[in-house]
Design a protein around this motif. Structure first.
Motif, PDB file in Angstrom:
ATOM      1  N   ARG A 223      -8.195  -8.406  -6.569  1.00 36.47           N
ATOM      2  CA  ARG A 223      -7.426  -7.235  -6.033  1.00 36.47           C
ATOM      3  C   ARG A 223      -6.733  -6.573  -7.000  1.00 36.47           C
ATOM      4  O   ARG A 223      -6.194  -6.460  -8.284  1.00 36.47           O
ATOM      5  CB  ARG A 223      -6.361  -8.072  -5.330  1.00 36.47           C
ATOM      6  CG  ARG A 223      -6.492  -8.763  -4.079  1.00 36.47           C
ATOM      7  CD  ARG A 223      -5.790  -9.831  -3.011  1.00 36.47           C
ATOM      8  NE  ARG A 223      -5.291  -8.639  -2.755  1.00 36.47           N
ATOM      9  CZ  ARG A 223      -5.723  -8.250  -1.669  1.00 36.47           C
ATOM     10  NH1 ARG A 223      -6.926  -8.299  -0.565  1.00 36.47           N
ATOM     11  NH2 ARG A 223      -4.517  -7.341  -0.872  1.00 36.47           N
ATOM     12  N   ASN A 224      -5.459  -5.672  -6.484  1.00 39.04           N
ATOM     13  CA  ASN A 224      -4.440  -4.996  -7.196  1.00 39.04           C
ATOM     14  C   ASN A 224      -5.613  -3.752  -8.415  1.00 39.04           C
ATOM     15  O   ASN A 224      -4.756  -3.459  -9.514  1.00 39.04           O
ATOM     16  CB  ASN A 224      -3.300  -6.017  -7.315  1.00 39.04           C
ATOM     17  CG  ASN A 224      -2.570  -6.021  -6.569  1.00 39.04           C
ATOM     18  OD1 ASN A 224      -2.578  -5.684  -5.559  1.00 39.04           O
ATOM     19  ND2 ASN A 224      -2.324  -7.552  -6.589  1.00 39.04           N
ATOM     20  N   ILE A 225      -6.985  -3.456  -8.604  1.00 40.25           N
ATOM     21  CA  ILE A 225      -7.001  -2.890  -9.404  1.00 40.25           C
ATOM     22  C   ILE A 225      -6.815  -1.845  -9.857  1.00 40.25           C
ATOM     23  O   ILE A 225      -6.469  -1.455 -11.167  1.00 40.25           O
ATOM     24  CB  ILE A 225      -8.715  -2.891  -8.884  1.00 40.25           C
ATOM     25  CG1 ILE A 225      -9.961  -4.164  -8.295  1.00 40.25           C
ATOM     26  CG2 ILE A 225      -9.601  -1.981  -9.646  1.00 40.25           C
ATOM     27  CD1 ILE A 225     -11.113  -3.636  -7.787  1.00 40.25           C
ATOM     28  N   TYR A 226      -6.423  -0.720  -9.181  1.00 37.07           N
ATOM     29  CA  TYR A 226      -5.549   0.041  -9.448  1.00 37.07           C
ATOM     30  C   TYR A 226      -3.830  -0.011  -9.571  1.00 37.07           C
ATOM     31  O   TYR A 226      -3.137   0.424  -9.956  1.00 37.07           O
ATOM     32  CB  TYR A 226      -5.917   1.816  -8.371  1.00 37.07           C
ATOM     33  CG  TYR A 226      -7.342   1.797  -8.975  1.00 37.07           C
ATOM     34  CD1 TYR A 226      -7.943   3.025  -9.555  1.00 37.07           C
ATOM     35  CD2 TYR A 226      -7.842   1.558  -7.423  1.00 37.07           C
ATOM     36  CE1 TYR A 226      -9.132   3.235  -9.553  1.00 37.07           C
ATOM     37  CE2 TYR A 226      -8.941   1.825  -7.266  1.00 37.07           C
ATOM     38  CZ  TYR A 226     -10.558   2.942  -8.858  1.00 37.07           C
ATOM     39  OH  TYR A 226     -11.100   2.925  -8.454  1.00 37.07           O
ATOM     40  N   GLY A 227      -3.650  -1.078  -8.708  1.00 39.56           N
ATOM     41  CA  GLY A 227      -1.820  -0.719  -9.082  1.00 39.56           C
ATOM     42  C   GLY A 227      -1.850  -2.371  -7.798  1.00 39.56           C
ATOM     43  O   GLY A 227      -2.860  -2.402  -7.161  1.00 39.56           O
ATOM     44  N   ASP A 228      -0.010  -2.399  -7.535  1.00 32.10           N
ATOM     45  CA  ASP A 228       0.055  -3.637  -6.771  1.00 32.10           C
ATOM     46  C   ASP A 228       1.217  -3.533  -5.776  1.00 32.10           C
ATOM     47  O   ASP A 228       1.158  -4.083  -5.134  1.00 32.10           O
ATOM     48  CB  ASP A 228       0.153  -5.053  -7.012  1.00 32.10           C
ATOM     49  CG  ASP A 228       1.495  -4.708  -7.870  1.00 32.10           C
ATOM     50  OD1 ASP A 228       2.130  -3.444  -8.012  1.00 32.10           O
ATOM     51  OD2 ASP A 228       2.326  -5.878  -8.758  1.00 32.10           O
ATOM     52  N   ARG A 229       1.643  -1.650  -5.778  1.00 34.94           N
ATOM     53  CA  ARG A 229       2.263  -1.415  -4.994  1.00 34.94           C
ATOM     54  C   ARG A 229       2.075  -0.311  -3.660  1.00 34.94           C
ATOM     55  O   ARG A 229       0.892   0.771  -4.291  1.00 34.94           O
ATOM     56  CB  ARG A 229       3.393  -0.699  -5.661  1.00 34.94           C
ATOM     57  CG  ARG A 229       4.622  -1.908  -6.763  1.00 34.94           C
ATOM     58  CD  ARG A 229       5.090  -2.766  -5.700  1.00 34.94           C
ATOM     59  NE  ARG A 229       5.809  -3.292  -6.543  1.00 34.94           N
ATOM     60  CZ  ARG A 229       5.812  -4.298  -6.961  1.00 34.94           C
ATOM     61  NH1 ARG A 229       4.198  -5.487  -6.629  1.00 34.94           N
ATOM     62  NH2 ARG A 229       6.378  -4.936  -7.263  1.00 34.94           N
ATOM     63  N   ARG A 230       1.565  -0.241  -2.709  1.00 40.49           N
ATOM     64  CA  ARG A 230       1.895   0.806  -1.930  1.00 40.49           C
ATOM     65  C   ARG A 230       2.269   2.103  -1.434  1.00 40.49           C
ATOM     66  O   ARG A 230       3.878   1.087  -2.187  1.00 40.49           O
ATOM     67  CB  ARG A 230       1.542   0.245  -0.276  1.00 40.49           C
ATOM     68  CG  ARG A 230       0.409  -1.141  -0.054  1.00 40.49           C
ATOM     69  CD  ARG A 230       0.515  -0.906   1.258  1.00 40.49           C
ATOM     70  NE  ARG A 230       0.148  -2.343   1.703  1.00 40.49           N
ATOM     71  CZ  ARG A 230       0.436  -3.143   2.755  1.00 40.49           C
ATOM     72  NH1 ARG A 230       1.312  -2.971   3.021  1.00 40.49           N
ATOM     73  NH2 ARG A 230      -0.068  -4.252   2.521  1.00 40.49           N
ATOM     74  N   ALA A 231       2.032   2.611  -1.658  1.00 39.52           N
ATOM     75  CA  ALA A 231       3.694   3.452  -1.882  1.00 39.52           C
ATOM     76  C   ALA A 231       3.224   5.371  -0.952  1.00 39.52           C
ATOM     77  O   ALA A 231       1.810   5.692  -0.627  1.00 39.52           O
ATOM     78  CB  ALA A 231       3.840   4.345  -3.154  1.00 39.52           C
TER      79      ALA A 231
END
Length: 969
Positions: A223-231
């Motif tokens: 998971r979180n390949i590109y980042g770990d925060r939705r925004a």
């Protein structure tokens, strides 16, 4: 009264595009004419700030040119967030002038980063765990004055978002903002919300889920390949009648919460608890006192780009054809078609009722629903009812690949599911359908439908390999082998332009190309995979005449070729590194996915192919030094290939079907060696009873290579095989899309290994290119791309059906090639769009026999004609034509179940067709009429015991009889 008009105006391939960031957009149009041979001689384009054209911003004036596609705007610099209007008129070769076209428009997006005022926002982690599964809800209230002129929302989010304004969903796009190389490029969307706003209080709502950005991809728990925060990142521009503007942006004044979506993932599906719905949450009268705040979030995004690809939408709705209970006791819906999308359903049930949908593609041989090929993807939808009135639900941020749906918990399902309460919503990139093909053989028609459905299911923002299991990645080889077929079936200009920009962004500094784009897989450098970097932009250029995409990608193309050049000890051979080879070929060793064709053989052939493309692209772009450099490199690669892989007598060292196919297809051999390669390919197929054993590398080209090499009838036999392995074997096994393996379902009904077995995998659908180009005969002169000069050369020798038709909506207009065979005549219908010309071959025709429109050929509308060994060659201008001529022996239609017995040309063919259509005949017929008895009727009698010798004897007697005679056995 004559007809000449300009129609179908497009800007950057699209009709009235909203929010584009291209500073010098290009215009294209089509011409409608009631006269044959119409060519554009001049055009005029006007661009204005207002629809009345009282103040013209840019005027080409009368420009002497036959160009009508990709005319670049070269007026004053464009302003951001501005709508521009344009119109076109043309003059033709008959001294006619059109009226102005209907007015079209395009609207610019933000054009540059200075226009962004928004901040990236996410819920305050003190109130909502940023790593929690439930989808976020973000909202903001704002006040609008009276007198709104226009309003636009510009924005994006990571991972996926849906946008709401005053309680209404904004737009019908799904899975926005799409999947790109997020760290390098993130698309934003533009929405016209003028009609959504109201004087006074308003509210905007954003729903955010994980999507590709931070969801589970490739491997379990990855998971979180590109980042770990939705925004979220949005701004509303409101323009008033007095010219003033107001901007509402995402900032830390927004409020945040979670809602009914408890879980939503690309692979795994969605869980929705309707009891947690926050009614009116995106309206201005909603109380959000118990919501948490938001914070400004730094995001690793380097470039925002306006929407490039077609949005993903629901494009069709299917109703289930049946529901049933399996032997295992499961209640299952059958949609009748392996599709990609989602189920929307209605239900009326007490609060807390849990309904679960589990999606799969096929049933096993016992009739039970089969989930084994999904790997770790769950493909499961769970809905918990709110209770009360009828509820309607479809998942928001996921999609499934399925034909069958196991239903659990639906009220009353033990008495049968109410089919009217379920519908399948087909989802894919909303491309324009451009191609059609049909013929008199129902199995081939079903194959064509399977090809199209496979493309629809896998062209979902990126060209994926499969839509059901835990993969769904943009594999480069799948895309490059299928692209000629893809661009016939659907308009793929924006689709591939966007994907190629991601390929270029994810390409390594040394020129190496990852296996999948966007790059989430790792590995790279394989021949036929990385060659997507050259093959795809070149094919887009050829199909649409798009020099800009070629220029954009040229450095990427060159970097790939130079990467190959640096491999190994010899710069003219590619004999190092990892390669997938002829993936999934049937001549692979036991327990291997890689076919028998030598991998360095394949790699060197594709090295040559990419070099040739790079040389040709340099020529198109006027890069003369590179033309010279890569012409020399190409010659050396071919020379070294022949030294390394071809014996002095012309024999290939790799004795496989695929080796012979690609050597022929990519012009690696010449002269006697070429003749021998074609002959030996044909022999390899004869020795294998006209069955292929090729994989991902050889299959796309095998029929093309055979037809090109002079063995077209073998290519036809290959297509028409319906036992394993063949395209029609899948069809007869009930396939409604194309399979990943030739034996995804084996002859005994069992399956290929669960590890890798997709029933919707379009690569082998690349046979479509041969069907359209060779069987129907629609092709182009590649010197004049985009079908400016069309070739119509149908090949029906050896065809086992009597009619075929293909039509293609080109950049210039509709092209049609349709042929029909009877015992006496050949009829060929052709449509050529205005502002193009065509060269036609009428196979095996004689000039004295040919009629066009029931009249002998005469000069005028027919520019030229001549009789050749192949038939009659014609050059014509635009218009509709109907050719008819006497059918020569050898071009007669092959046999169908309705063919009278006397029509057979030889016994062996009679035996083959009798065995195919009448396998269960057990007794000899008492009376046999040569005129009335067809194979179908003979099969229906169920009375004959026809051995091969008996068929030969009957045929010998029949051949002596007159029509209407009766043979008594």
């Amino acid at each position: 009264m004559t007809l000449l008009k300009v129609k179908a105006l497009t800007c950057e391939y699209r009709i009235n595009p909203l929010g584009i960031d291209i500073k010098r957009p290009r215009f294209s149009w089509k011409i409608e004419s009631d006269r044959r041979g119409t060519m554009q001689k001049a055009y005029q384009i006007q661009v204005a700030n207002q629809e009345d054209f009282n103040e013209v911003l840019w005027d080409t004036r009368i420009t002497q040119s036959d160009e009508s596609i990709h005319i670049e705007y070269s007026g004053p610099e464009l302003n951001p967030r501005k709508r521009y209007f344009y119109r076109v008129k043309v003059w033709d070769n008959f001294d006619r002038e059109t009226e102005w076209s209907e007015t079209a428009w395009w609207e610019t997006g933000l054009l540059n980063s200075d226009e962004w005022k928004a901040e990236w926002i996410t819920p305050d982690p003190d109130g909502i765990d940023p790593l929690s599964e439930p989808a976020f809800l973000l909202r903001k209230e704002f006040t609008i004055k009276a007198g709104i002129s226009s309003a636009r929302i510009y924005g994006t989010g990571v991972g996926l978002y849906e946008l709401y304004l005053n309680g209404d969903r904004v737009g019908n796009e799904l899975l926005a903002p799409g999947w790109t190389s997020y760290h390098n490029r993130l698309q934003y969307q533009t929405y016209d919300v003028t009609g959504h706003l109201q004087d006074g209080p308003n509210a905007i709502g954003i729903m955010l889920a994980d999507g590709w950005y931070k969801g589970n991809l490739v491997r379990e728990n990855n998971r979180n390949i590109y980042g770990d925060r939705r925004a979220a990142f949005f701004q509303i521009y409101v323009t008033y009648n007095d010219g003033t503007e107001e901007v509402i942006v995402t900032d830390n004044t927004w409020r945040a919460s979670t809602g009914p979506i408890l879980f939503s993932e690309i692979y795994h599906g969605e869980k929705y608890d309707a009891r947690l719905e926050k009614e009116d949450w995106s309206q201005s009268n909603y109380s959000d006192q118990d919501w948490t705040g938001t914070i400004i979030q730094e995001m690793p995004i380097t470039q925002l780009v306006a929407q490039e690809n077609y949005p993903t939408r629901v494009t069709e709705v299917l109703n289930p054809i049946d529901s049933f209970v399996t032997p295992a006791g499961d209640t299952v819906l059958d949609m009748g078609q392996n599709m990609v999308g989602r189920i929307r359903f209605k239900v009326n049930a007490p609060a807390g009722t849990r309904i679960v949908l589990k999606h799969a593609e096929v049933l096993d041989k016992d009739g039970n629903i089969y989930f084994g090929n999904l790997k770790f993807a769950k493909q499961q939808i769970e809905y918990i009812t709110n209770g009360g009135n009828t509820e309607t639900y479809a998942p928001h941020f996921t999609f499934q690949g399925f034909r069958y749906v196991k239903v659990e918990g639906y009220p009353g399902q033990e008495n049968g599911l109410p089919l009217e309460n379920f519908m399948g919503e087909v989802i894919h990139s909303d491309m324009e359908r451009t191609g059609e093909f049909d013929c008199s053989d129902p199995l081939v028609n079903r194959l064509q439908q399977n090809i199209v459905w496979g493309q629809r299911g896998n062209f979902l923002d990126v060209p994926t390999d499969c839509p059901q299991r835990s993969e769904r990645l943009g594999w480069t080889a799948d895309a490059q082998v299928f692209i000629p077929t893809a661009l016939f079936n659907y308009h793929g200009g924006p689709f591939f332009t966007k994907w190629l920009r991601d390929l270029k962004a994810d390409q390594l500094p040394d020129g190496n190309v990852p296996f999948v784009i966007p790059n989430v897989e790792g590995g790279m450098g394989s021949a036929a995979w990385g060659d997507a970097a050259t093959i795809i932009p070149w094919t887009v250029y050829q199909t649409y005449g798009d020099k800009r995409v070629l220029a954009e990608q040229f450095d990427s193309m060159k970097a790939w070729v130079e990467y190959i050049r640096r491999q190994g000890k010899n710069e003219y051979l590619w004999n190092t590194g990892f390669h997938f080879g002829d993936w999934l070929a049937l001549d692979a060793k036991e327990n291997s996915f890689v076919g028998a064709t030598a991998r360095d053989f394949i790699a060197t052939v594709f090295y040559s192919h990419s070099t040739r493309i790079l040389r040709d692209a340099a020529e198109v772009l006027g890069r003369s030094e590179e033309v010279q450099e890569y012409s020399f490199l190409l010659d050396k690669i071919i020379e070294k290939f022949n030294h390394e892989f071809v014996s002095p007598s012309g024999r290939l060292v790799s004795p496989t079907q695929t080796a012979h196919v690609i050597a022929l297809m990519f012009d690696m051999v010449d002269g006697k060696a070429k003749e021998r390669t074609a002959y030996e390919l044909n022999q390899l197929l004869i020795q294998n009873d006209y069955h292929l054993n090729t994989g991902f590398v050889g299959t796309p080209y095998i029929c093309l290579a055979l037809s090109k090499g002079g063995y077209h009838e073998t290519a036809v036999k290959l297509l028409m095989k319906d036992d394993f392995p063949s395209w029609l074997y899948q069809v007869k096994k009930g396939a409604t899309t194309v399979w990943e393996h030739w034996d995804s379902i084996k002859q005994d009904g069992s399956f290929w290994s669960d590890q890798m077995n997709s029933f919707n995998h379009y690569a082998y659908g690349s046979i479509g290119n041969w069907m359209y180009k060779v069987v129907a005969g629609i092709d182009m002169d590649t010197v004049l791309p985009a079908y400016k000069k069309i070739k119509i050369e149908p090949k029906f020798a050896g065809i086992s059906f009597t009619q075929a038709k293909a039509a293609y909506e080109s950049m210039y207009g509709r092209i049609l090639s349709s042929w029909n065979l009877t015992n006496e005549t050949v009829e060929i219908e052709v449509e050529i769009p205005a502002n193009t010309t065509a060269e036609i071959l009428l196979p095996k025709a004689h000039l004295a026999d040919v009629l066009e429109g029931n009249k002998p050929l005469v000069s005028g509308d027919i520019h030229s004609y001549m009789e050749t060994a192949e038939g009659v060659r014609l050059t014509i201008g635009s218009g509709s034509y109907h050719f008819r001529y006497r059918n020569e022996s050898g071009l007669k239609p092959r046999f169908t179940e309705d063919t009278p017995i006397i029509d057979f040309l030889d016994y062996s063919e009679a035996v083959a067709v009798l065995e195919k259509f009448a396998p269960s005949i057990t007794k000899p017929p008492a009376i046999f009429s040569t005129k009335a008895r067809s194979l179908k009727e003979l099969a229906e009698l169920q009375e004959a015991n026809l051995t091969v010798d008996r068929v030969k004897a009957i045929m010998e007697e029949v051949s002596k009889l007159e029509w209407g005679a009766v043979l008594v056995n």
